[in-house]
Enzyme design. Structure first.
Site, PDB file in Angstrom:
ATOM      1  CB  CYS A   1       9.374   4.559   2.338  1.00 32.62           C
ATOM      2  SG  CYS A   1      10.243   3.897   0.912  1.00 32.62           S
TER       3      CYS A   1
ATOM      4  CG  ASP B   1       5.224  -0.442   6.676  1.00 36.21           C
ATOM      5  OD1 ASP B   1       5.750   0.439   5.978  1.00 36.21           O
ATOM      6  OD2 ASP B   1       4.444  -1.305   6.216  1.00 36.21           O
TER       7      ASP B   1
ATOM      8  CG  HIS C   1       5.439   2.050   3.146  1.00 32.72           C
ATOM      9  ND1 HIS C   1       6.419   1.329   3.813  1.00 32.72           N
ATOM     10  CD2 HIS C   1       5.989   2.471   2.000  1.00 32.72           C
ATOM     11  CE1 HIS C   1       7.511   1.312   3.078  1.00 32.72           C
ATOM     12  NE2 HIS C   1       7.279   2.001   1.973  1.00 32.72           N
TER      13      HIS C   1
END
Length: 483
Positions: A158, A326, A328
């Site tokens: 990430c 984000d 993810h």
């Protein structure tokens, strides 16, 4: 299946809603009004756009819209053919359109590049002493990497993806690239999930191992991410971008910056990266305004940071809410195309999003990597002027010259730990620990210098905490990255 996924995402990660119609929206130096667009007139009536809209009327319309959307979600009737294995029908979910955000702001979000987890990309070889190719996250998702290495960065990449996003949007700003243009596709090709792409995850992980001792499959901290961006930009000349990494505690030295950028006579666009920690467990409130300043000035290109357990890319804010991407969300690997104009619409769409996500500043992790793009000498002087004239508690400090030696530990009287803890001098020639695949050769990086390490985020993504070495834990999780 799509409706199920949308329903789960809505429950676990609801889209941010604009309920503050007084505070302006900021996105990398651009200010937007928070007032939503007026609804289009009915087709049966003549086109008539109001001259203005008041806060009171906007709030009333927004409340009505949210109430209707909530009732629609609660009362939606299940389709007869849609049922789960237990025989219970799954309700249809209405389309979640960001109606409460001004269209210009949403368009700005959609114009940015957005890098996420990817799967099924060319192998990243595993080192003999590196982390396992099996993580808790990969098991839960049914994504098992090859025993010889990693074909997905789910669960550990990430921070690499957040760093890619920061660098990609720096290049978009530098080249003034428009969405969907040939120039944008060229930049996208530089971030493909293939060793041929200069800023691919394969190359960033490779340099993380060589320069910083980060095994493939290990989580990167801000320092390792900054160093890898610096190396890849120095090796790949096409973007015409150099990288300057500031010192501990947000220090920027004019003499060392000029050496990197080429100075007044041969100035080249330079990305300033500041790895900094603004608190122990949370960002110290006295620095909230200074953090907003870093996204409000024209040189802003974003922040790679996050919340505990996750890394994000922050690009804007409204009051105390910070907007972010984000990483993810796994997607299929982005292929490398030498003929970058041949990228499909779906492939281009995979690096964009119009989804609005936000987090309260008090929920953000205090460890982060902040970026500023300095285009020329005038830009450099303007940036210095803005930093020095900021009214409030600063964490960026500009000095004429770099000190000859480190200042050791730095503990601020506000009660938070600054960056200077456990600084060490060591050779820039970093020998990787243990045996390594032949794909990861050793290189010497130079002479002794001070460490620019900063503390990593206190938690790792899925399965990452089990892989973290005891040495990092004993050293307050500081990166051990050669600079």
């Amino acid at each position: 299946m799509d409706n199920i996924q949308r329903f789960v995402n809505y429950l676990l990660d609801p889209e941010a809603v604009n309920t503050d119609l007084k505070s302006p929206l900021w996105s990398l130096g651009i200010e937007y009004s928070p007032i939503p667009d007026p609804p289009p007139p009915p087709s049966s009536r003549p086109l008539a756009v109001p001259q203005h809209i008041t806060v009171a009327s906007a709030q009333s319309k927004l409340s009505s819209y949210l109430a209707n959307a909530s009732n629609a979600l609660r009362k939606s009737s299940p389709s007869p053919e849609r049922a789960n294995p237990d025989g219970q029908a799954i309700p249809e979910v209405p389309e979640l359109v960001p109606m409460s955000w001004p269209s210009a702001f949403v368009e700005n979000i959609g114009s940015k590049l957005y890098m996420t987890y990817r799967t099924d990309f060319p192998l990243i070889p595993r080192t003999s002493n590196g982390p396992s190719f099996i993580t808790v996250g990969s098991l839960l998702r049914g994504q098992i990497n090859d025993k010889a290495g990693f074909t997905s960065d789910v669960g550990w990449g990430c921070m690499v993806r957040s760093a890619q996003t920061l660098l990609a949007n720096t290049l978009i700003a530098l080249h003034n690239t428009q969405p969907g243009s040939t120039e944008e596709k060229n930049i996208i090709s530089w971030f493909a999930d293939d060793p041929q792409a200069p800023f691919s995850i394969q190359n960033l992980v490779h340099h993380g191992w060589i320069a910083c001792g980060k095994h493939p499959g290990e989580w990167f901290g801000p320092s390792a991410a900054a160093r890898c961006m610096q190396i890849t930009c120095s090796k790949f000349k096409d973007p015409n971008l150099l990288v300057y990494i500031g010192g501990d505690a947000g220090d920027v030295y004019e003499d060392s910056f000029m050496r990197v950028s080429g100075g007044p006579d041969d100035f080249k666009p330079t990305l300033v990266l500041l790895g900094i920690r603004l608190g122990i467990e949370k960002i110290t409130p006295v620095y909230h305004e200074a953090l907003k300043f870093c996204l409000r000035i024209p040189q802003a290109v974003g922040i790679a940071g996050g919340r505990p357990s996750s890394s994000h890319y922050f690009f804007g804010y409204q009051n105390s809410n910070f907007f972010y991407f984000d990483p993810h969300y796994p997607r299929k690997a982005l292929p490398y195309r030498a003929d970058y104009e041949s990228y499909t619409d779906d492939e281009v769409a995979s690096v964009h999003t119009r989804r609005v996500r936000s987090i309260k500043v008090e929920d953000m992790d205090p460890s982060m990597l902040i970026g500023f793009l300095i285009r020329n000498m005038d830009d450099w002087k303007d940036w210095i002027s803005r930093v020095e004239s900021f009214q409030g508690r600063k964490f960026i400090h500009i000095s004429k010259s770099e000190p000859m030696f480190g200042q050791g530990n730095s503990i601020n009287t506000d009660g938070y730990v600054d960056l200077g803890l456990n600084r060490r001098r060591r050779s820039l020639s970093v020998e990787p620990a243990g045996n390594v695949s032949e794909d990861f050769e050793h290189i010497a990086l130079g002479d002794d210098d001070d460490d620019n390490g900063v503390q990593e985020l206190e938690s790792e993504d899925d399965g990452e905490q089990d892989r973290k070495s005891q040495e990092d834990e004993d050293d307050l999780d500081f990166d051990k990255c050669a600079t």
